[in-house]
Design a protein around this motif. Structure first.
Motif, PDB file in Angstrom:
ATOM      1  N   MET A 186       0.844  -1.183   0.000  1.00  0.00           N
ATOM      2  CA  MET A 186       0.000   0.000   0.000  1.00  0.00           C
ATOM      3  C   MET A 186       0.888   1.245   0.000  1.00  0.00           C
ATOM      4  O   MET A 186       1.860   1.318   0.734  1.00  0.00           O
ATOM      5  CB  MET A 186      -0.903  -0.027   1.247  1.00  0.00           C
ATOM      6  N   LYS A 187       0.539   2.202  -0.810  1.00  0.00           N
ATOM      7  CA  LYS A 187       1.330   3.424  -0.897  1.00  0.00           C
ATOM      8  C   LYS A 187       1.209   4.237   0.385  1.00  0.00           C
ATOM      9  O   LYS A 187       0.208   4.167   1.092  1.00  0.00           O
ATOM     10  CB  LYS A 187       0.880   4.252  -2.092  1.00  0.00           C
ATOM     11  N   ALA A 188       2.224   5.042   0.646  1.00  0.00           N
ATOM     12  CA  ALA A 188       2.282   5.823   1.886  1.00  0.00           C
ATOM     13  C   ALA A 188       1.105   6.787   2.012  1.00  0.00           C
ATOM     14  O   ALA A 188       0.505   6.892   3.083  1.00  0.00           O
ATOM     15  CB  ALA A 188       3.605   6.581   1.957  1.00  0.00           C
ATOM     16  N   LEU A 189       0.754   7.495   0.941  1.00  0.00           N
ATOM     17  CA  LEU A 189      -0.350   8.460   1.005  1.00  0.00           C
ATOM     18  C   LEU A 189      -1.675   7.765   1.309  1.00  0.00           C
ATOM     19  O   LEU A 189      -2.479   8.259   2.096  1.00  0.00           O
ATOM     20  CB  LEU A 189      -0.441   9.259  -0.301  1.00  0.00           C
ATOM     21  N   LYS A 190      -1.876   6.603   0.723  1.00  0.00           N
ATOM     22  CA  LYS A 190      -3.100   5.836   0.974  1.00  0.00           C
ATOM     23  C   LYS A 190      -3.166   5.398   2.439  1.00  0.00           C
ATOM     24  O   LYS A 190      -4.225   5.467   3.070  1.00  0.00           O
ATOM     25  CB  LYS A 190      -3.150   4.625   0.045  1.00  0.00           C
ATOM     26  N   LYS A 191      -2.042   4.989   2.990  1.00  0.00           N
ATOM     27  CA  LYS A 191      -1.991   4.589   4.406  1.00  0.00           C
ATOM     28  C   LYS A 191      -2.314   5.773   5.311  1.00  0.00           C
ATOM     29  O   LYS A 191      -3.078   5.640   6.267  1.00  0.00           O
ATOM     30  CB  LYS A 191      -0.604   4.053   4.770  1.00  0.00           C
ATOM     31  N   ILE A 192      -1.737   6.920   4.998  1.00  0.00           N
ATOM     32  CA  ILE A 192      -2.002   8.115   5.813  1.00  0.00           C
ATOM     33  C   ILE A 192      -3.468   8.501   5.714  1.00  0.00           C
ATOM     34  O   ILE A 192      -4.102   8.816   6.724  1.00  0.00           O
ATOM     35  CB  ILE A 192      -1.093   9.282   5.376  1.00  0.00           C
ATOM     36  N   ARG A 193      -4.023   8.479   4.499  1.00  0.00           N
ATOM     37  CA  ARG A 193      -5.442   8.826   4.311  1.00  0.00           C
ATOM     38  C   ARG A 193      -6.343   7.918   5.143  1.00  0.00           C
ATOM     39  O   ARG A 193      -7.237   8.381   5.845  1.00  0.00           O
ATOM     40  CB  ARG A 193      -5.818   8.730   2.827  1.00  0.00           C
ATOM     41  N   ARG A 194      -6.090   6.618   5.096  1.00  0.00           N
ATOM     42  CA  ARG A 194      -6.906   5.673   5.872  1.00  0.00           C
ATOM     43  C   ARG A 194      -6.745   5.889   7.370  1.00  0.00           C
ATOM     44  O   ARG A 194      -7.709   5.846   8.121  1.00  0.00           O
ATOM     45  CB  ARG A 194      -6.554   4.243   5.505  1.00  0.00           C
ATOM     46  N   MET A 195      -5.506   6.138   7.801  1.00  0.00           N
ATOM     47  CA  MET A 195      -5.240   6.373   9.213  1.00  0.00           C
ATOM     48  C   MET A 195      -6.009   7.614   9.682  1.00  0.00           C
ATOM     49  O   MET A 195      -6.638   7.607  10.743  1.00  0.00           O
ATOM     50  CB  MET A 195      -3.740   6.563   9.435  1.00  0.00           C
ATOM     51  N   LYS A 196      -5.965   8.670   8.884  1.00  0.00           N
ATOM     52  CA  LYS A 196      -6.666   9.910   9.243  1.00  0.00           C
ATOM     53  C   LYS A 196      -8.172   9.710   9.230  1.00  0.00           C
ATOM     54  O   LYS A 196      -8.884  10.213  10.104  1.00  0.00           O
ATOM     55  CB  LYS A 196      -6.272  11.048   8.299  1.00  0.00           C
ATOM     56  N   MET A 197      -8.680   8.971   8.253  1.00  0.00           N
ATOM     57  CA  MET A 197     -10.115   8.710   8.195  1.00  0.00           C
ATOM     58  C   MET A 197     -10.576   7.976   9.457  1.00  0.00           C
ATOM     59  O   MET A 197     -11.585   8.339  10.054  1.00  0.00           O
ATOM     60  CB  MET A 197     -10.472   7.909   6.955  1.00  0.00           C
ATOM     61  N   MET A 198      -9.817   6.979   9.861  1.00  0.00           N
ATOM     62  CA  MET A 198     -10.180   6.223  11.063  1.00  0.00           C
ATOM     63  C   MET A 198     -10.093   7.117  12.305  1.00  0.00           C
ATOM     64  O   MET A 198     -10.958   7.067  13.167  1.00  0.00           O
ATOM     65  CB  MET A 198      -9.274   5.000  11.210  1.00  0.00           C
ATOM     66  N   ALA A 199      -9.059   7.941  12.391  1.00  0.00           N
ATOM     67  CA  ALA A 199      -8.896   8.840  13.540  1.00  0.00           C
ATOM     68  C   ALA A 199     -10.031   9.863  13.610  1.00  0.00           C
ATOM     69  O   ALA A 199     -10.383  10.314  14.699  1.00  0.00           O
ATOM     70  CB  ALA A 199      -7.549   9.548  13.463  1.00  0.00           C
ATOM     71  N   GLN A 200     -10.590  10.222  12.462  1.00  0.00           N
ATOM     72  CA  GLN A 200     -11.688  11.203  12.403  1.00  0.00           C
ATOM     73  C   GLN A 200     -13.050  10.521  12.484  1.00  0.00           C
ATOM     74  O   GLN A 200     -14.075  11.152  12.243  1.00  0.00           O
ATOM     75  CB  GLN A 200     -11.588  12.010  11.095  1.00  0.00           C
TER      76      GLN A 200
END
Length: 118
Positions: A1-15
């Protein structure tokens, strides 16, 4: 998984699965059941797709880092960057919340009441 996709998912879950700007529920990798339940057209699922929103745009030197990215729906992300001189993230969030409260943002365009959106 690409880094940006991982960050996006992490942020979505945190929000809590909600857009940083409007607070509506978003989806990632498939249409979430809440989106299907509220959909009256194909607009809802497409416009509530989760995107990685750079607080400082890449064009201005913003990096693909967790500190510079939040999860935002496609509608809010596009609306912020549609202007020649985009608002700051805080100013855009205040603008969106004000328009949501007055019934002039995405939720009313797609037939979701403010109570359903929360």
């Amino acid at each position: 998984m690409k880094a940006l996709k991982k960050i996006r998912r992490m942020k979505m879950m945190a929000q809590g699965g909600r857009c940083y700007y409007c607070g509506l529920p978003m989806w990632d990798d498939g249409i979430a059941p809440v989106a299907q339940a509220h959909s009256r057209s194909g607009l809802l699922p497409r416009m509530l797709r989760c995107t990685a929103e750079h607080l400082q745009p890449r064009s201005e030197g913003g990096a693909n880092t967790a500190e510079n990215i939040v999860a935002a729906c496609l509608y809010c992300n596009n609306s912020r960057h549609r202007k020649k001189h985009p608002l700051s993230p805080a100013a855009h969030r205040a603008h969106v919340r004000h328009r949501m409260a007055s019934g002039r943002w995405l939720a009313t365009q797609i037939g979701i009441s403010i109570q359903e959106a929360r």
